[in-house]
Design an enzyme around this catalytic site. Structure first.
Site, PDB file in Angstrom:
ATOM      1  N   ASP A  56       0.626  -1.177  -0.093  1.00  0.00           N
ATOM      2  CA  ASP A  56       0.085   0.260   0.030  1.00  0.00           C
ATOM      3  C   ASP A  56       0.831   1.309  -0.071  1.00  0.00           C
ATOM      4  OD1 ASP A  56      -2.513   1.318   0.423  1.00  0.00           O
ATOM      5  OD2 ASP A  56      -1.827   2.082   2.227  1.00  0.00           O
ATOM      6  N   GLU A  97       1.129  -0.251  -5.123  1.00  0.00           N
ATOM      7  CA  GLU A  97       0.213   0.840  -5.363  1.00  0.00           C
ATOM      8  C   GLU A  97       0.963   1.879  -5.348  1.00  0.00           C
ATOM      9  OE1 GLU A  97      -3.400   3.370  -3.746  1.00  0.00           O
ATOM     10  OE2 GLU A  97      -1.726   2.619  -2.453  1.00  0.00           O
TER      11      GLU A  97
END
Ligand code: CA
Length: 483
Positions: free
Chosen positions: A232, A262
């Site tokens: 993340d 990400e």
């Protein structure tokens, strides 16, 4: 994994009923049947409150096992249920990728006093105050866990910034000052330096932090028998930390341990530079492609479909791109809202599931629906997944040669009998394209798989076929089975 498909098995509005792990376990055999080969599961550890999606992370070692933050389970269930689910997915040879949040922590147990400067939110390298003392929620003791798995306690000096001063009850971006304190290098340059995202920003230059996070990474991968991770918010994290973190885990779990990051930025050059700085150790979500799809869905017939893959990661780094249509952040009501319009979703899924390049990721919301409402796309996605497994093989020949009708041929290969397909998409009216399948296919009869066109196509003796597609629709053509 040949023609693998990741499924992101959550959306933003799932109910806080602690049922997701059980639901996913019960769904394992179905996922296998439809061609899902890997599942990305949401952050599985204790957040600052039970209903949190998992990104406001409190304790990385509490996978729904300890009574902390007034709950044993997380939004998605207990640790036992999590492990049982993973065991079941593995029975069906489905890989499990955990969502890993190492940029920040929330829900501290107590406040601490330390010195900061407040910085300009638009340029975090620019102080807008003198040094002053704040009281931040940066102390973490994890009483409920009682030192099991790790006795590491977090304090203010393990962070580089915080978003809230409890003394004055005031929000802001407060950069922690002191020896060895600075925003990390190797983060996105948006807002001057995008190290800080929210809550307490973890200091990835602090040696104790690096040691502890590496230790956790090995622990969680072994404890849950993970096959990979979805990392993340990596544009907010020191790139060299990510690189060494993955090296550490791969030394423990093997070189095939999968990782996708990400990095939410639509600019190809930025992603390019990132991949270079981490030595191509990680796949990235193809955010530029997502924005192309979003734009195409918004603009409709004025969009030039010849550009649909232009400046995308999958075009430039096919082996490193995870292609996707939407996710929990892009869906309506989320932080990075840019949801692809419904009419275009089948076209977008056709493109990413049938093209040769990229590792496609199917979104729970698109397959099962959001907020408990049934998705209108389940059936077409099932058809496309089936087409991916059976027919999407061999060389790809592109026909990105018309503004409103684009597509490609997959030539098929010898290992997959009857494979090969024609994919077309139209963002305007009905039309057709003459496509060359090769002389060896002369005389074959092809039909349209999604059921949108009834007439068959006979390939002429030169190997050409005239394939049509309806307006604002997709068409998938395959060879009719003999007999
Ligand atoms: Ca950060």
């Amino acid at each position: 994994m040949e023609n693998g498909v990741i499924m992101q098995y959550f959306e933003w509005n799932l109910p806080n009923d602690g049922n997701l792990w059980k639901q996913l376990k019960a769904d394992a055999s179905h996922l296998h049947d439809i061609g899902v080969t890997a599942v990305w599961i949401p952050p599985a550890y204790k957040a600052d409150e039970q209903q949190d999606e998992g990104y406001a992370i409190y304790d990385l070692y509490d996978l729904g096992e300890f009574d902390q933050k007034s709950t044993i389970r997380t939004k998605y269930g207990t640790k036992d249920e999590l492990k049982a689910m993973i065991g079941e997915l593995h029975k069906y040879h489905i890989s499990v990728y955990l969502d890993v949040v190492l940029n920040h922590k929330a829900g501290g147990d107590f406040t601490e006093k330390f010195m900061v400067v407040e910085v300009d939110p638009q340029n975090r390298t620019e102080p807008i105050s003198e040094q002053f003392e704040v009281q931040g929620w940066t102390g973490y003791l994890f009483h409920g866990r009682n030192n099991k798995y790790s006795d590491f306690k977090w304090h203010w000096y393990h962070f580089s910034g915080t978003g809230f001063d409890d003394a004055k009850r005031r929000s802001g971006i407060f950069q922690i000052v002191g020896e060895g304190k600075f925003w990390s290098e190797g983060v996105d340059k948006e807002n001057g330096n995008y190290d800080f995202l929210l809550a307490n920003d973890i200091d990835l230059d602090h040696p104790e932090v690096v040691t502890e996070l590496n230790r956790w990474g090995k622990w969680v991968s072994n404890e849950l028998n993970l096959d990979g991770m979805r990392l993340d918010a990596i544009k907010h994290m020191k790139d060299q930390f990510i690189k060494q973190f993955l090296e550490t885990i791969r030394a423990e779990r093997g070189e095939n341990f999968y990782a996708v990051g990400e990095y939410w930025n639509g600019d190809l050059e930025t992603l390019d530079n990132y991949l270079e700085s981490v030595g191509n150790k990680v796949n990235l979500f193809d955010v530029p492609l997502h924005y192309n799809l979003f734009q195409a869905s918004q603009v409709g017939k004025e969009y030039d479909l010849q550009n649909i893959l232009k400046n995308t990661l999958v075009e430039h780094h096919p082996e490193l791109a995870v292609t996707f249509v939407d996710n929990h952040d892009s869906q309506q009501g989320s932080s990075l809202e840019s949801q692809i319009e419904d009419w275009f979703k089948p076209l977008a899924y056709g493109l990413i599931l049938l093209m040769k390049d990229g590792y496609p990721c199917l979104f729970y919301g698109d397959y099962y629906g959001v907020k408990g409402e049934k998705s209108p796309h389940t059936l077409i996605i099932d058809i496309l997944l089936d087409a991916r497994r059976k027919y999407a093989y061999g060389e790809q020949v592109n026909y990105f040669d018309d503004p409103s009708i684009a597509g490609f041929i997959r030539k098929g290969d010898d290992e997959h009998t009857g494979s090969g397909l024609v994919f077309l998409m139209s963002n305007d009216v009905q039309g057709a394209k003459v496509m060359s399948l090769g002389k060896e296919r002369g005389g074959e009869i092809w039909y349209e798989l999604t059921g949108s066109i009834k007439e068959n196509v006979v390939i002429d003796k030169e190997g050409n076929g005239t394939f049509s597609v309806n307006g604002r629709n997709l068409a998938v053509w395959i060879k009719e089975k003999a007999g």
